[in-house]
Design a protein around this motif. Structure first.
Motif, PDB file in Angstrom:
ATOM      1  N   UNK A   1       0.814  -1.206   0.000  1.00 37.74           N
ATOM      2  CA  UNK A   1       0.000   0.000   0.000  1.00 37.74           C
ATOM      3  C   UNK A   1       0.853   1.262   0.000  1.00 37.74           C
ATOM      4  N   UNK A   2       2.092   1.152   0.501  1.00 36.30           N
ATOM      5  CA  UNK A   2       2.959   2.329   0.519  1.00 36.30           C
ATOM      6  C   UNK A   2       3.232   2.818  -0.897  1.00 36.30           C
ATOM      7  N   UNK A   3       3.416   1.859  -1.813  1.00 38.91           N
ATOM      8  CA  UNK A   3       3.690   2.236  -3.197  1.00 38.91           C
ATOM      9  C   UNK A   3       2.474   2.060  -4.098  1.00 38.91           C
ATOM     10  N   UNK A   4       1.357   1.687  -3.492  1.00 38.81           N
ATOM     11  CA  UNK A   4       0.118   1.432  -4.240  1.00 38.81           C
ATOM     12  C   UNK A   4       0.367   0.499  -5.437  1.00 38.81           C
ATOM     13  N   UNK A   5       1.001  -0.633  -5.111  1.00 34.21           N
ATOM     14  CA  UNK A   5       1.226  -1.664  -6.118  1.00 34.21           C
ATOM     15  C   UNK A   5       0.766  -3.007  -5.571  1.00 34.21           C
ATOM     16  N   UNK A   6       0.549  -3.940  -6.468  1.00 30.17           N
ATOM     17  CA  UNK A   6       0.172  -5.287  -6.043  1.00 30.17           C
ATOM     18  C   UNK A   6       1.027  -6.297  -6.796  1.00 30.17           C
ATOM     19  N   UNK A   7       1.327  -7.384  -6.106  1.00 32.52           N
ATOM     20  CA  UNK A   7       2.022  -8.496  -6.755  1.00 32.52           C
ATOM     21  C   UNK A   7       1.078  -9.687  -6.672  1.00 32.52           C
ATOM     22  N   UNK A   8       0.781 -10.259  -7.809  1.00 35.20           N
ATOM     23  CA  UNK A   8      -0.226 -11.315  -7.851  1.00 35.20           C
ATOM     24  C   UNK A   8       0.359 -12.558  -8.511  1.00 35.20           C
ATOM     25  N   UNK A   9       0.200 -13.689  -7.807  1.00 35.92           N
ATOM     26  CA  UNK A   9       0.570 -14.971  -8.397  1.00 35.92           C
ATOM     27  C   UNK A   9      -0.659 -15.515  -9.108  1.00 35.92           C
ATOM     28  N   UNK A  10      -0.499 -15.807 -10.398  1.00 35.68           N
ATOM     29  CA  UNK A  10      -1.629 -16.246 -11.219  1.00 35.68           C
ATOM     30  C   UNK A  10      -1.496 -17.724 -11.577  1.00 35.68           C
ATOM     31  N   UNK A  11      -2.597 -18.419 -11.570  1.00 37.70           N
ATOM     32  CA  UNK A  11      -2.569 -19.795 -12.054  1.00 37.70           C
ATOM     33  C   UNK A  11      -2.696 -19.777 -13.573  1.00 37.70           C
ATOM     34  N   UNK A  12      -1.728 -20.409 -14.246  1.00 39.94           N
ATOM     35  CA  UNK A  12      -1.755 -20.461 -15.709  1.00 39.94           C
ATOM     36  C   UNK A  12      -1.569 -21.912 -16.144  1.00 39.94           C
ATOM     37  N   UNK A  13      -1.717 -22.173 -17.441  1.00 39.27           N
ATOM     38  CA  UNK A  13      -1.501 -23.520 -17.950  1.00 39.27           C
ATOM     39  C   UNK A  13      -0.071 -23.915 -17.615  1.00 39.27           C
ATOM     40  N   UNK A  14       0.108 -25.041 -17.004  1.00 39.28           N
ATOM     41  CA  UNK A  14       1.458 -25.546 -16.763  1.00 39.28           C
ATOM     42  C   UNK A  14       2.096 -25.059 -15.480  1.00 39.28           C
ATOM     43  N   UNK A  15       1.422 -24.240 -14.682  1.00 41.72           N
ATOM     44  CA  UNK A  15       2.026 -23.794 -13.429  1.00 41.72           C
ATOM     45  C   UNK A  15       1.494 -22.452 -12.996  1.00 41.72           C
ATOM     46  N   UNK A  16       2.393 -21.595 -12.533  1.00 42.82           N
ATOM     47  CA  UNK A  16       1.945 -20.266 -12.119  1.00 42.82           C
ATOM     48  C   UNK A  16       2.918 -19.205 -12.605  1.00 42.82           C
ATOM     49  N   UNK A  17       2.424 -17.970 -12.690  1.00 45.58           N
ATOM     50  CA  UNK A  17       3.290 -16.851 -13.026  1.00 45.58           C
ATOM     51  C   UNK A  17       2.974 -15.700 -12.086  1.00 45.58           C
ATOM     52  N   UNK A  18       3.930 -14.773 -11.985  1.00 44.55           N
ATOM     53  CA  UNK A  18       3.753 -13.643 -11.088  1.00 44.55           C
ATOM     54  C   UNK A  18       3.754 -12.363 -11.917  1.00 44.55           C
ATOM     55  N   UNK A  19       2.751 -11.514 -11.682  1.00 44.60           N
ATOM     56  CA  UNK A  19       2.745 -10.192 -12.305  1.00 44.60           C
ATOM     57  C   UNK A  19       2.658  -9.148 -11.201  1.00 44.60           C
ATOM     58  N   UNK A  20       3.238  -7.999 -11.474  1.00 46.26           N
ATOM     59  CA  UNK A  20       3.061  -6.895 -10.537  1.00 46.26           C
ATOM     60  C   UNK A  20       2.439  -5.748 -11.309  1.00 46.26           C
ATOM     61  N   UNK A  21       1.632  -4.961 -10.619  1.00 48.44           N
ATOM     62  CA  UNK A  21       0.942  -3.876 -11.310  1.00 48.44           C
ATOM     63  C   UNK A  21       0.660  -2.743 -10.345  1.00 48.44           C
ATOM     64  N   UNK A  22       0.534  -1.565 -10.914  1.00 51.67           N
ATOM     65  CA  UNK A  22       0.154  -0.407 -10.112  1.00 51.67           C
ATOM     66  C   UNK A  22      -1.349  -0.435  -9.903  1.00 51.67           C
ATOM     67  N   UNK A  23      -1.773   0.004  -8.720  1.00 52.92           N
ATOM     68  CA  UNK A  23      -3.197   0.221  -8.505  1.00 52.92           C
ATOM     69  C   UNK A  23      -3.604   1.496  -9.240  1.00 52.92           C
ATOM     70  N   UNK A  24      -4.814   1.663  -9.668  1.00 57.16           N
ATOM     71  CA  UNK A  24      -5.960   0.773  -9.551  1.00 57.16           C
ATOM     72  C   UNK A  24      -5.823  -0.499 -10.403  1.00 57.16           C
ATOM     73  N   UNK A  25      -6.458  -1.554  -9.904  1.00 56.16           N
ATOM     74  CA  UNK A  25      -6.239  -2.879 -10.488  1.00 56.16           C
ATOM     75  C   UNK A  25      -7.505  -3.727 -10.339  1.00 56.16           C
ATOM     76  N   UNK A  26      -7.708  -4.621 -11.321  1.00 55.39           N
ATOM     77  CA  UNK A  26      -8.762  -5.629 -11.201  1.00 55.39           C
ATOM     78  C   UNK A  26      -8.100  -6.984 -10.961  1.00 55.39           C
ATOM     79  N   UNK A  27      -8.509  -7.662  -9.893  1.00 55.78           N
ATOM     80  CA  UNK A  27      -8.013  -9.006  -9.589  1.00 55.78           C
ATOM     81  C   UNK A  27      -9.189  -9.973  -9.707  1.00 55.78           C
TER      82      UNK A  27
END
Lengths: 342, 258
Positions: free
Chosen positions: B157-183
């Motif tokens: 929240x200090x930097x208004x960013x989010x790091x999200x681990x996503x389930x994808x085909x074959x495993x998982x990936x991580x994306x980071x994004x600035x807020x505002x964001x849809x999860x």
């Protein structure tokens, strides 16, 4: 306001030359692996595209796109007329924020009547966003193409099939890859065009990394045989001890139910079902799988279903072509041994 | 920009996923009368995640607002969300109208703007129409980044960013994004809590704004797709039980499965 600018459709002249024609034409989004091969689900998307009866333009993107051109040219797909290549690192990892302006621009400015992609993790992430930017409601997870505007898609975990008519000027379709065979190897006379320029997205999103399951096995989504385990396997050790040798014996991919995944028997990405992978192999063997609605949604179109379960009342037996009631610890090693000799 | 999280959680009332749906006599839709409904399971996970973010970062979360667009009875789903920890809710009564994801995402866009939300957490798909569209569409309309199929959400929240681990085909990936964001939530993001009776009583006193889809006059709510037919998939022919492994192997050879 700068965010909106990314979507403003300034005409990029190179786009306008493609996709015209009075009978419509199809733009097919093609995913490639890191080593430049077209993914099995995209091969199915190309095959589904050819059922629409239009000329096809394949769109491939990312740093490795040029190497995927060769595997596209080696496909028996006479309708494939154009291969568009957007070689740019911004498209690696298929972030939809970066890809949507490109796809939406192509769709809006050219004569494409259809935009098709596989309902893979990438396709599901991308297509609705493109739909929103073009004010088009996509048709998701199509299992049958009746004609250019009539499609069949499953709802309610595959318990209902809807036939829908799409009268929108342009149609966006994701296809369920297990319902369409992959485009076969052969040759086509597609020409290759580069997309030299595009408008980059200003959206602040970054791909940080991936943790993908390394496996020599066939890919779950396109495997001809699948051995799948459920809660009945009790623990990770039994899962591995029983499933792995049987899968090896019949050169099968390994799958699992949600219960098995949640209990930590295997990786999440192996989950078959409504919210996991949808598969339709020639042979599905379910070990200790009860057959909940959500799991059956992902495998009931398999050609031959075998169920081995100690509970004779397990719902999976209503779907299984061949069922066997008994203890997995006794049956599976014997089955493995006998299949090794086949 | 203030560093406060204003979370919006859209919720859909669906036929209970454990129930096998029945098709109506006209073979055009699924029967909805006399059937058990519940909160779409993925939306339940979204509510839980919003509440957990507040529990972990009390100061950062300014509000959690739940919204449901559907029949009047969707109010029950909103009360459940309020009982679990949402502060306020909006019910958009759609009467009997079936709305497609495109229309829903356009209404949600208006509500995001009204609530000044900067984080939308919603289910990855509804278990009735299985579209898996609305979150991506909403992100597109808003020009926000999207993190779909989330298995883990970390908010900075200090930097208004989010790091999200996503389930994808074959495993998982991580994306980071600035807020505002849809999860959008995947099943493994969390395990939703149960509603306690006292919390349910308190929930009824929390503010709930009620409106109808007619209030959204500038949005085209008409379906783009016409359902020609709804039918059950073809039934599989009855199978056989085998008594031994030898018999099973013989049968599999017979049908050329091995």
């Amino acid at each position: 306001m700068f965010r909106l600018a990314a979507y403003n459709c300034k005409t990029v002249p190179v786009f306008s030359r493609y996709g015209s024609g009075r009978f419509g034409s199809t733009l097919t989004f093609v995913e490639a692996t890191k080593d430049g091969k077209v993914t099995p689900s995209s091969l199915s998307a190309l095959n589904a595209s050819s059922l629409l009866g239009n000329d096809i333009t394949a769109l491939i993107v990312g740093s490795n796109a040029p190497s995927a051109v060769n595997s596209l040219k080696e496909l028996d797909c006479p309708q494939l007329k154009t291969i568009m290549v957007a070689k740019n690192a911004a498209f690696d990892n298929y972030l939809p924020e970066n890809l949507t302006p490109l796809c939406a621009n192509l769709l809006k400015q050219s004569g494409y009547s259809h935009f098709v992609a596989a309902a893979s993790a990438v396709g599901k992430n991308l297509l609705p966003r493109v739909g929103a930017m073009c004010d088009i409601q996509p048709i998701n997870d199509v299992v049958q193409i009746k004609d250019k505007k009539t499609f069949v898609r499953p709802v309610y975990a595959g318990n209902v099939l809807l036939t829908v008519e799409d009268s929108q000027e342009k149609k966006i379709i994701s296809i369920r890859s297990s319902s369409f065979p992959a485009a076969a190897t052969g040759a086509n006379s597609a020409s290759v065009e580069d997309i030299p320029e595009f408008e980059a997205s200003n959206i602040d999103v970054k791909w940080e990394g991936a943790n993908l399951l390394q496996s020599e096995r066939p890919e779950l989504g396109s495997a001809k045989r699948i051995v799948s385990g459920g809660r009945g396997l009790k623990n990770k050790e039994t899962f591995e001890k029983l499933i792995t040798p049987l899968a090896d014996a019949c050169n099968a991919a390994i799958g699992a139910t949600r219960a098995a995944v949640d209990a930590g028997f295997c990786d999440n990405s192996l989950q078959i079902g409504q919210t996991g992978k949808v598969v339709a192999p020639e042979l599905y063997i379910g070990l200790g799988v009860s057959g909940a609605i959500q799991h059956m949604a992902g495998m009931k179109d398999s050609k031959v279903i075998v169920a081995i379960n100690k509970d004779p009342e397990a719902p999976i037996f209503q779907y299984a072509d061949f069922g066997m009631v008994g203890d997995l610890n006794e049956i599976v090693p014997e089955l493995t041994e006998k299949l090794q000799k086949v | 920009m203030s560093k406060a999280l204003r979370i919006l959680v859209p919720i859909k009332r669906v036929i209970d996923p454990q129930i096998r749906p029945r098709i109506n006599a006209a073979a055009t839709a699924v029967q909805k009368t006399g059937v058990q409904f519940s909160v779409n399971p993925f939306d339940d996970i979204a509510v839980e995640e919003a509440v957990r973010i507040r529990e972990a970062k009390k100061v950062a979360v300014e509000s959690i607002h739940a919204v449901s667009i559907g029949p009047a009875k969707s109010q029950d789903s909103l009360i459940t969300a309020l009982a679990k920890g949402a502060d306020s809710a909006t019910l958009v009564d759609a009467k009997d109208k079936e709305l497609e994801p495109l229309a829903v995402s356009k209404i949600l866009q208006k509500i995001v703007e009204k609530q000044k939300s900067n984080l939308v957490i919603m289910g990855k798909q509804a278990t009735d129409d299985d579209s898996n569209n609305t979150g991506q569409m909403l992100a597109g309309l808003l020009g926000w980044p999207q993190a779909t199929n989330a298995a883990k959400v970390e908010i900075d929240e200090a930097n208004m960013r989010a790091k999200v681990t996503r389930e994808v085909d074959g495993g998982e990936e991580v994306v980071s994004a600035a807020l505002p964001l849809v999860v959008t939530t995947d099943l493994r993001l969390n395990t939703p809590r149960y509603v306690t009776l006292p919390n349910k009583m308190k929930a009824k006193k929390k503010p709930m704004e009620k409106t109808t889809i007619e209030a959204f006059t500038d949005i085209d709510l008409e379906p783009r797709l016409k359902v020609l037919r709804a039918e059950e998939p073809p039934a599989r022919p009855a199978g056989v039980k085998v008594g031994s492994v030898d018999e099973l192997v013989a049968k599999l050879k017979e049908v050329k499965a091995i």
